[in-house]
Design a protein around this motif. Structure first.
Motif, PDB file in Angstrom:
ATOM      1  N   PRO A  64      -2.426  17.513 -55.895  1.00 10.27           N
ATOM      2  CA  PRO A  64      -2.748  16.935 -57.204  1.00 10.27           C
ATOM      3  C   PRO A  64      -4.192  17.209 -57.606  1.00 10.27           C
ATOM      4  CG  PRO A  64      -2.666  15.231 -55.533  1.00 10.27           C
ATOM      5  CD  PRO A  64      -2.215  16.511 -54.875  1.00 10.27           C
ATOM      6  N   LYS A  67      -6.747  12.742 -57.527  1.00 10.07           N
ATOM      7  CA  LYS A  67      -6.274  11.967 -56.382  1.00 10.07           C
ATOM      8  C   LYS A  67      -6.613  10.506 -56.602  1.00 10.07           C
ATOM      9  CE  LYS A  67      -6.783  15.824 -53.293  1.00 10.07           C
ATOM     10  NZ  LYS A  67      -7.430  16.390 -52.157  1.00 10.07           N
ATOM     11  N   SER A  68      -5.587   9.697 -56.595  1.00 11.85           N
ATOM     12  CA  SER A  68      -5.757   8.266 -56.800  1.00 11.85           C
ATOM     13  C   SER A  68      -5.543   7.545 -55.476  1.00 11.85           C
ATOM     14  CB  SER A  68      -4.742   7.767 -57.826  1.00 11.85           C
ATOM     15  OG  SER A  68      -4.686   6.358 -57.811  1.00 11.85           O
ATOM     16  N   PHE A  70      -4.163   4.896 -55.175  1.00 10.29           N
ATOM     17  CA  PHE A  70      -2.919   4.143 -55.324  1.00 10.29           C
ATOM     18  C   PHE A  70      -1.679   5.019 -55.242  1.00 10.29           C
ATOM     19  CE2 PHE A  70      -6.226   1.964 -57.823  1.00 10.29           C
ATOM     20  CZ  PHE A  70      -6.352   0.822 -57.028  1.00 10.29           C
ATOM     21  N   SER A  71      -1.856   6.325 -55.202  1.00 19.25           N
ATOM     22  CA  SER A  71      -0.696   7.205 -55.124  1.00 19.25           C
ATOM     23  C   SER A  71      -0.719   7.967 -53.801  1.00 19.25           C
ATOM     24  CB  SER A  71      -0.671   8.181 -56.298  1.00 19.25           C
ATOM     25  OG  SER A  71      -1.764   9.061 -56.215  1.00 19.25           O
ATOM     26  N   THR A  72       0.467   8.300 -53.329  1.00 22.21           N
ATOM     27  CA  THR A  72       0.606   9.031 -52.080  1.00 22.21           C
ATOM     28  C   THR A  72       1.253  10.381 -52.382  1.00 22.21           C
ATOM     29  OG1 THR A  72       0.926   6.937 -50.949  1.00 22.21           O
ATOM     30  CG2 THR A  72       1.527   8.902 -49.756  1.00 22.21           C
ATOM     31  N   VAL A  73       0.726  11.430 -51.781  1.00 22.19           N
ATOM     32  CA  VAL A  73       1.285  12.763 -51.947  1.00 22.19           C
ATOM     33  C   VAL A  73       1.968  13.144 -50.641  1.00 22.19           C
ATOM     34  CG1 VAL A  73       0.771  15.188 -52.368  1.00 22.19           C
ATOM     35  CG2 VAL A  73      -0.506  13.419 -53.572  1.00 22.19           C
TER      36      VAL A  73
END
Length: 141
Positions: A64, A67-68, A70-73
């Protein structure tokens, strides 16, 4: 002016997509390959080196831009889909040490999340035929 800018952006996007597809078509696909591997066990003085099928090849991944926390990649890797288990006997193990090792043999592979039960999911791992102890080659059939 805005329409021309949007057309240029669309053209650039299409070129990037074509380059990614073209580049990935030259990389080996995710599939079973024959590889020399080694197995060893604490308490046994020798490791055993032999040929088996493992999963190897390229899987499309994405990184991504933003990159947050709170989000998972989740990245997909080339890993086992269908396996058969085989058992080999390590040579010269002392009494009281079980000389048998069971390992997965790749029947088919898939690009999916890494399963630690059957795969080495590290970024940099040892070569599959690396031995810490004295090597003994398994006779080929």
């Amino acid at each position: 002016m805005l329409v021309a800018r949007n057309n240029v952006l669309l053209l650039l996007f299409c070129l990037v997509v074509l380059l990614v597809v073209a580049q990935s078509s030259f990389l080996p696909p995710c599939e079973p390959i024959n590889e020399t591997v080694s197995v060893e066990k604490e308490g046994c003085p020798k490791c055993l080196v032999f040929q088996t099928s493992i999963c190897s090849g390229h899987c499309l991944t994405k990184e991504p831009v933003y990159k947050s926390p709170f989000s998972t990649v989740y990245q997909h890797v080339c890993t086992y889909r269908d396996v058969r288990y085989e058992t080999v006997r390590l040579p010269d193990c002392p009494p009281g040490v079980d000389p048998h090792i069971t390992y997965p043999v790749a029947l088919s592979c898939d690009c999916s999340l890494c399963t630690m039960d059957t795969s080495d999911c590290t970024i940099e791992s040892l070569q599959p035929d690396f031995c810490m102890s004295q090597r003994e080659d398994f006779p080929a059939y």
